[in-house]
Design a protein around this motif. Sequence first.
Motif, PDB file in Angstrom:
ATOM      1  N   UNK A  90      65.252  18.577   2.531  1.00  0.00           N
ATOM      2  CA  UNK A  90      64.655  18.838   3.853  1.00  0.00           C
ATOM      3  C   UNK A  90      65.761  19.191   4.843  1.00  0.00           C
ATOM      4  N   UNK A  91      66.850  18.445   4.765  1.00  0.00           N
ATOM      5  CA  UNK A  91      67.979  18.658   5.669  1.00  0.00           C
ATOM      6  C   UNK A  91      68.497  20.091   5.541  1.00  0.00           C
ATOM      7  N   UNK A  92      68.689  20.533   4.306  1.00  0.00           N
ATOM      8  CA  UNK A  92      69.170  21.902   4.097  1.00  0.00           C
ATOM      9  C   UNK A  92      68.167  22.927   4.604  1.00  0.00           C
ATOM     10  N   UNK A  93      66.887  22.646   4.356  1.00  0.00           N
ATOM     11  CA  UNK A  93      65.824  23.572   4.760  1.00  0.00           C
ATOM     12  C   UNK A  93      65.819  23.765   6.271  1.00  0.00           C
ATOM     13  N   UNK A  94      65.945  22.645   7.010  1.00  0.00           N
ATOM     14  CA  UNK A  94      65.844  22.730   8.471  1.00  0.00           C
ATOM     15  C   UNK A  94      67.142  23.228   9.107  1.00  0.00           C
ATOM     16  N   UNK A  95      68.284  22.842   8.523  1.00  0.00           N
ATOM     17  CA  UNK A  95      69.561  23.180   9.180  1.00  0.00           C
ATOM     18  C   UNK A  95      69.991  24.613   8.933  1.00  0.00           C
ATOM     19  N   UNK A  96      69.639  25.149   7.782  1.00  0.00           N
ATOM     20  CA  UNK A  96      70.113  26.479   7.428  1.00  0.00           C
ATOM     21  C   UNK A  96      69.512  27.518   8.375  1.00  0.00           C
ATOM     22  N   UNK A  97      70.366  28.254   9.101  1.00  0.00           N
ATOM     23  CA  UNK A  97      69.826  29.221  10.054  1.00  0.00           C
ATOM     24  C   UNK A  97      68.913  30.258   9.384  1.00  0.00           C
ATOM     25  N   UNK A  98      69.141  30.531   8.087  1.00  0.00           N
ATOM     26  CA  UNK A  98      68.327  31.569   7.459  1.00  0.00           C
ATOM     27  C   UNK A  98      66.977  31.038   6.997  1.00  0.00           C
ATOM     28  N   UNK A  99      66.814  29.702   6.916  1.00  0.00           N
ATOM     29  CA  UNK A  99      65.501  29.185   6.524  1.00  0.00           C
ATOM     30  C   UNK A  99      64.833  28.405   7.648  1.00  0.00           C
ATOM     31  N   UNK A 100      65.583  28.049   8.692  1.00  0.00           N
ATOM     32  CA  UNK A 100      65.013  27.232   9.766  1.00  0.00           C
ATOM     33  C   UNK A 100      64.118  28.046  10.687  1.00  0.00           C
ATOM     34  N   UNK A 101      63.633  27.393  11.741  1.00  0.00           N
ATOM     35  CA  UNK A 101      62.696  28.039  12.656  1.00  0.00           C
ATOM     36  C   UNK A 101      63.386  28.751  13.816  1.00  0.00           C
ATOM     37  N   UNK A 102      64.612  28.284  14.166  1.00  0.00           N
ATOM     38  CA  UNK A 102      65.255  28.775  15.392  1.00  0.00           C
ATOM     39  C   UNK A 102      65.291  30.287  15.469  1.00  0.00           C
ATOM     40  N   UNK A 103      65.797  30.914  14.390  1.00  0.00           N
ATOM     41  CA  UNK A 103      66.051  32.352  14.476  1.00  0.00           C
ATOM     42  C   UNK A 103      64.757  33.140  14.619  1.00  0.00           C
ATOM     43  N   UNK A 104      63.696  32.721  13.913  1.00  0.00           N
ATOM     44  CA  UNK A 104      62.469  33.517  14.002  1.00  0.00           C
ATOM     45  C   UNK A 104      61.772  33.318  15.349  1.00  0.00           C
ATOM     46  N   UNK A 105      61.871  32.103  15.905  1.00  0.00           N
ATOM     47  CA  UNK A 105      61.275  31.893  17.224  1.00  0.00           C
ATOM     48  C   UNK A 105      61.996  32.773  18.246  1.00  0.00           C
ATOM     49  N   UNK A 106      63.322  32.799  18.149  1.00  0.00           N
ATOM     50  CA  UNK A 106      64.098  33.627  19.070  1.00  0.00           C
ATOM     51  C   UNK A 106      63.737  35.092  18.885  1.00  0.00           C
ATOM     52  N   UNK A 107      63.567  35.502  17.621  1.00  0.00           N
ATOM     53  CA  UNK A 107      63.212  36.894  17.335  1.00  0.00           C
ATOM     54  C   UNK A 107      61.899  37.271  18.002  1.00  0.00           C
TER      55      UNK A 107
END
Lengths: 314, 602
Positions: B95-112
């Motif tokens: 879970x930690x890897x899933x959420x922290x990884x910029x390529x799999x997390x939510x941050x980048x797509x929300x920003x997009x």
Amino acid sequence: MRVSSNTQYIMGTFNLQNKQFQLTKLGEQLSTLKRINRASDDPVASASLVEIRQSKDINAQQAKNAEAASTQLAISDTVLRQVATSISSIKTLAVQAGNGSLNNQNRQAIQNEMRERVKELVSLANSTDGNGNYLFGGTSKGQPPFSLTFGNTAPNIAIDYHGNDQRQYMAISPGRDVAITEPGAALFGVTSAPPAASGNELLQALTLFDESLVAGPAGSATYAADIGKVMSGLDAGLSRMLAGQASLGARMQEADALKDAGDALNIQYATQASNLEDLDLAKAVSDREMAKMALEVSQKTYSQVKGLSLFNYI
Amino acid sequence: MSSIFSIGVSGLNAAKAALEVTSHNIGNVNTDGYNRQRLEQAAASPQFVGFGYVGRGVDLYAVSRMYDGFMENQLQAVTASSSGFQTQELALNDIDNLLSDPSTGLSSVMQGFYSSLQQLSQQPSSVAARQTVISQAETVAGRFQSMNNRLEELRNGLINQVGNSVGAVNAYAKQLADLNKQIVSLNEQNGRLPNDLLDQRDVIVRDLNKLIKTDMIAKPDGTVDVFIGQGHPLVLSESNYELVMARGGVNNPEDPEAPSLNIKLPGTNNLVAVDSQLIKGGAIAGAMTTLTYDLTRVQADMGRMAIEFTDAINSQHKLGVDLNGSAATSGLFTDLSSFRATAYAATTVGGQAKAMRDALDNFGVVIQDPSKLALSSNVRSTAATGIQPKISSIWQVSQIGGTAAANTPWPGGALSLEYNPAINPPFQANAGGPLVSVTQSPNQSGVYQFTLATGQTFAFKFEGQSSTPQTIPIGLSAGGSVQLDNSNLLEIAKLQTKPLMAATPTSTSTVLPPTTDPRTASMQSFYGQMVSYVGSRTNVVQISKQAQDAALQEVKLKKESFSGVNLDEEAANLLRYQQAYQASSKVIQAAQEMFQTLLQIA
């Protein structure tokens, strides 16, 4: 303490595993050059990083918006500059028309040129940006904001505004939207038709000029006074263009300043993020050397102790 | 004379038996769970022969194992908790890897997504830019779903792990019952027990503890009883009970997929529930803890983000007018608010989590036609152009978490802004009833707002002024005259930094904050909190795991130092007993020579 043969093995493998884990961890940090590679490495800093990255992204987007707004404003500014030139040349014609020694043919020539200038003016007022949207139509897109019809009877020139008073905005900083359009009504006026109203001076002056040229001093007792009115109407129009330009310029300046501030802020966010997540390279390299040495020592000790046995001697 | 023979023979036998025990120790030096054995011998009871007692050689009475029950219990307990933390660590790392990884997390797509809205604000009528917004919205929905799919994989994986472990527990329990039976039948009393079977049983109990923490009670007949949780029997001497993983049912009435542990009463189909929280270690407990707390919380948080995000965007979108001038008929995203209602109606955490998982499953984008994006305001000033002051933009603002009335598009009717230069701000709103006061927006410069008695809130910007009062009529903006108006779009874009989320409660009885809790976090900072929660949980479990590993190491070494085989020691014993054997042989030889001497005399 009594030592069993397996004690050495258990201790040896446990230590070797721990040291290999440390070495791997430091290796990962050195290969990414980041202290934090997943949230569990530093949960609190990770939460801050998520927020800092968002602020950085929003800031970058707003700097982009500011740049786009500035570009869009610059287009309007350029057009208004041309409009001012156009009004000035009409004014030159009005000065010529004020000369009492002109004959009908001379006035006809002035009218012809003046009408060309009016067409140019209206087409400038109907300018579009690169995407085919009218610059001065408010938020309306369906039809050109200004219509122009020429007639031979009064009103000889009819110009009307079909846009609205609304503006299009862009967010260039949190809490600040900047208007990127100028509604044409504020710049040019709404209609060329009477009655005289504040804001419509320019368009009404154009109609009056055309009608005065057709009538001439012979046909109109108020010819000279009318030309005077035309001149002051054109002046009023010109000052509106200049006011519009000043307003555009101020917003361009604001957008540019915000863009520069945004670029500076971007560096701050980057520094902030770097302080949180970047690796202290010197420390990591020396830690790794230490860990490597510790592993080598463990390996050597283990293999040496393993070789000691009474069975070697019986 | 014959007693010398028999003393010699007893010595010979003792040395031979000791050599056998030593060889057995050497042979089992690497056997898992082997406790070194020792020959128990004593001088035989002496015989009175007039002048005193004469010894009768050596007696062998047992082969004992160097075993300490306390150490064994410690080892089992530490094995259980180490293995429990290991299971948690593996799942949390994922879970930690899933959420922290910029390529799999939510941050980048929300920003997009929000960047695409900002891009669109430059060209609100551009179909290409509108299409980009829809594509980015699809990306957000897709990312929420793919993250949830990964969490679902983990969840199902953990449930399967529990199921498989339960099967293994039952197999071990069966083996233990069988061993108990064998041990009873081989028990020769007076502490003469089959040592190697006891060792074997300890190994099985230890393996069992890797799966589930047990309490073992040794009984005088050499058998053991094994209990799990709060005294639920698993093995009672020669019989074993079956552990059953049930799903849903009475233990989890609102979540048909949630697993629970039960003991089946022998000879019946009756299940007795075992509270998994009372099991203090083992892979099963680790998996149940991760399932019950961590995954449930992460999925509930994500579900709540999905619901609040789509609700906020949809509510504002529904107040807009599309490129054709028609009022919006739907939100941009699927309406997930019914799942929120289900979650809040649920009485168990399982029910809440189920509703949130369903919400994530249904996350999608409704609008596919770029022109249907309602980015323009549904209202506009209908004053004649040129009237001062001018309303350069006016739009309806949705209320986050507000009533249905507040978020209903204004239906039209009598509405005007009354300009009065004598007051500040110089406007009041008039919707027929008493005049409504207008206030300046607290966070937007140059923006003024008012709320009608019917609940709708409007914001507007104005420019210019007049020395006399003016009435500025406000009407619906229909008919496609405002395609370049992007005020609804700007209001949607502002949701990026608005506080949409209330903090997750720390309670174990609910994963939802009370509806009255203030919303304090933007989507992104809430996501940051989620990342941080998983990070610190992972961190805590990693540290606990390390501590348990060190403890395991410690207990293993302690046990080894008492029970483990030392080859040097055994080598020395080998020499020692060999020598004793030779010496006893010499005793027999001496006796024989004495006999010969006597015979020669005769």
